[in-house]
Enzyme design. Structure first.
Site, PDB file in Angstrom:
ATOM      1  N   HIS A   1     -18.934   2.244  18.600  1.00 46.90           N
ATOM      2  CA  HIS A   1     -19.354   3.257  17.623  1.00 46.90           C
ATOM      3  C   HIS A   1     -19.977   2.572  16.409  1.00 46.90           C
ATOM      4  CE1 HIS A   1     -16.797   6.711  19.155  1.00 46.90           C
ATOM      5  NE2 HIS A   1     -16.130   5.708  19.687  1.00 46.90           N
TER       6      HIS A   1
ATOM      7  N   HIS B   1     -17.886   1.540  24.885  1.00 45.82           N
ATOM      8  CA  HIS B   1     -18.905   1.930  23.908  1.00 45.82           C
ATOM      9  C   HIS B   1     -18.488   1.487  22.521  1.00 45.82           C
ATOM     10  CE1 HIS B   1     -16.021   5.198  24.540  1.00 45.82           C
ATOM     11  NE2 HIS B   1     -16.148   5.456  23.247  1.00 45.82           N
TER      12      HIS B   1
END
Ligand code: AMP
Ligand code: ZN
Length: 142
Positions: A102, A100
């Protein structure tokens, strides 16, 4: 992957505040934001980290993060700048092992930041920089 929280979000089995979605990725609000407006961009398929992430999906995550970043000044989110951050591995701070990216809105005095180690102010010799650069270059060209 059944036990993965981000797979559950992608599959609709766990709630999320969605920001953006396409065939390859989903972007949603971080449940514990560093600052208001903190978004996570994740691939829809389960990849653990940069090791198994296909390059074209990594590029796509970055492009979506760029679009989110550039949208922020036109929203109510307080954002004087943005950090894009991806933790690859536990030692780098990765807690969720579904890769992921950010998108973290930043502003003066937000209290967030990297903490530097004790040797940070000792600049390495050029020879040391060159030696490490040579090793990385060699591995990349293999
Ligand atoms: P990292 O430490 O880079 O692996 O970041 C994991 C991030 O996922 C943290 O910022 C968490 O707050 C966030 N997070 C964990 N579970 C959820 C969830 N269910 N919905 C949204 N964000 C989450
Ligand atoms: Zn997953």
């Amino acid at each position: 992957m059944k036990s993965c929280i981000f797979c559950k979000i992608v599959n609709g089995d766990s709630p999320a505040s969605k920001v953006y979605e396409d065939d390859l990725c989903l972007a949603f609000m971080d449940i514990q934001p560093v600052n208001p407006g903190h978004v996570l961009v994740v691939p829809k398929a389960h990849f653990t980290d940069l090791t198994d992430l296909p390059a074209h999906i990594g590029s796509h995550l970055f492009q979506v993060a760029q679009r989110i970043t550039l949208s922020l000044p036109n929203t109510g989110v307080k954002s004087e700048g943005v950090d894009l951050f991806l933790a690859h591995g536990e030692a780098a701070g990765q807690d969720v092992f579904h890769v992921h990216l950010h998108v973290i809105p930043r502003y003066e005095g937000d209290g967030f930041g990297f903490r530097f180690g004790p040797n940070y102010s000792n600049l390495p010799e050029r020879s040391e920089l060159d030696a490490i650069a040579t090793q990385i270059k060699y591995e990349m060209e293999k």
